[in-house]
Design an enzyme around this catalytic site. Structure first.
Site, PDB file in Angstrom:
ATOM      1  CE1 TYR A  56       8.727   8.433  -8.304  1.00  0.00           C
ATOM      2  CE2 TYR A  56       7.457  10.441  -7.987  1.00  0.00           C
ATOM      3  CZ  TYR A  56       8.471   9.601  -7.598  1.00  0.00           C
ATOM      4  OH  TYR A  56       9.232   9.910  -6.488  1.00  0.00           O
ATOM      5  CG  HIS A 122      14.517  10.168  -8.375  1.00  0.00           C
ATOM      6  ND1 HIS A 122      13.470   9.763  -9.169  1.00  0.00           N
ATOM      7  CD2 HIS A 122      14.134   9.891  -7.112  1.00  0.00           C
ATOM      8  CE1 HIS A 122      12.506   9.257  -8.409  1.00  0.00           C
ATOM      9  NE2 HIS A 122      12.885   9.311  -7.161  1.00  0.00           N
ATOM     10  CB  SER A 201       7.938   6.983   2.562  1.00  0.00           C
ATOM     11  OG  SER A 201       7.809   6.600   1.220  1.00  0.00           O
ATOM     12  N   GLY A 204       5.621   5.875   6.472  1.00  0.00           N
ATOM     13  CA  GLY A 204       6.120   4.516   6.314  1.00  0.00           C
ATOM     14  C   GLY A 204       5.418   3.757   5.202  1.00  0.00           C
ATOM     15  N   GLY A 206       2.533   4.125   4.155  1.00  0.00           N
ATOM     16  CA  GLY A 206       1.169   3.841   4.580  1.00  0.00           C
ATOM     17  C   GLY A 206       1.060   2.932   5.781  1.00  0.00           C
TER      18      GLY A 206
END
Length: 326
Positions: A56, A122, A201, A204, A206
């Site tokens: 990230y 990950h 998420s 979704g 956002g």
């Protein structure tokens, strides 16, 4: 203060905080001070699980999170990840033992800590036996560098093989009203083995909040500009789901996002979603969903308003799906 839940043997706040967007993926990195304040407010509210990863912001997110928790490490259950590699040819996965150990040491340095509470693979490397990767994770536990190990976006058989080498504490996979692929075999496998579920998420990306009505509203470089569900033709169809959620939410005096998040939260005491935000305002709204109780009738109405088959578009474009799952 929200309550707590268990991911395997690891106790955490009932909702976590995804920190990725503070440094990358969604728009620009614009206010580290607010991001740090958001982390601090999360801890005040009982949100103890903070989620980051070595990729990230090319390591910058770990540095930011490390800065935010430097004087309050004992309040935090810190999760980070290894296994995604960005190359000139695109994104790939890596899981060989030497790389696992190298990534762990690098993350510890960036975070400024002496151990990681929950260390995730990950993505699964198709070219390395999962037993090798998890053997390395077991050695990291033995060395005291990590406390618990998790896996992300893995299939049921892979989870079983990893768990046979060393206990899998948590599975982190996408799970929301518009991404429900884990609900059959994968969810059942995790519950059989006592593995906690950490949905990423859960809103979704956002979209289920209703905040995104056109891809043109998104900043240049925002990853959602390249996701099929946000393409204008699909987005217009998917807005019907948000409108239906809004109508239900209005009856309860909450937002569409809170209702969508409460639906994930209601899926079991072993479920700890990690909605991401870099703003205290949205953090507080998300935490409100952790206290929202839904009846069986409520859940049925939500699922009728947002049926999985109504979602238009795949999760990822084809090139990304090869690494991240469909």
């Amino acid at each position: 203060m929200i309550g707590t839940r268990k991911l395997g043997a690891l106790e955490v706040g009932a909702q976590g905080l995804g920190c990725m967007g503070m440094s990358s993926a969604y728009g620009v990195r614009d206010n580290d001070g607010e991001s740090v304040a958001t982390v601090h407010r999360a801890l005040e509210l009982g949100v103890t699980l903070l989620d980051t990863a070595n990729v990230y912001g090319a390591g910058e997110n770990e540095k930011l999170v490390g800065k935010a928790i430097a004087d309050r490490r004992d309040q935090v259950v810190l999760a980070t990840k290894f296994g995604i590699v960005h190359t000139d040819a695109g994104m790939t996965a890596r899981g060989d033992a030497a790389y696992v150990k190298q990534c762990c040491d690098e993350s510890l340095q960036r975070l400024g800590i002496d151990h990681i509470d929950l260390y995730y693979q990950h993505r699964v490397d198709p070219n390395v036996p999962i037993e090798e990767t998890w053997g390395a994770l077991a050695e990291l536990v033995e060395a005291g560098k990590i406390r618990y190990a998790g896996i992300s976006e893995a299939g049921a058989e892979t989870i079983r093989r990893a768990h046979a080498v060393h206990p899998v504490t948590a599975l982190q996979s996408e799970w929301s009203l518009w991404t429900r692929g884990i609900e059959d075999e994968i969810l059942g496998t995790c519950r059989e083995l006592g593995i906690g579920i950490v949905p990423f998420s859960p809103l979704g990306r956002g979209f289920l909040t209703g905040a995104v009505t056109s891809v043109q509203e998104l900043p240049e470089g925002d990853m959602r500009r390249g996701l099929p569900r946000f393409a204008e033709d699909n987005l217009a169809r998917n807005m019907a789901i948000v409108e239906a959620l809004r109508a239900l939410a209005a009856d309860k005096g909450v937002t569409a996002g809170q209702l969508a998040l409460a639906w994930v939260q209601a899926k079991g005491a072993d479920v700890v979603p990690i909605p991401g935000t870099k703003r205290r305002k949205y953090l507080e709204e998300n935490v409100g969903a952790a206290e929202l109780e839904l009846s069986e009738e409520d859940i049925a109405a939500i699922e009728k308003a947002a049926p999985a088959e109504a979602v238009a578009g795949e999760r990822y474009p084809e090139a990304l799906a090869r690494v991240t799952g469909k």
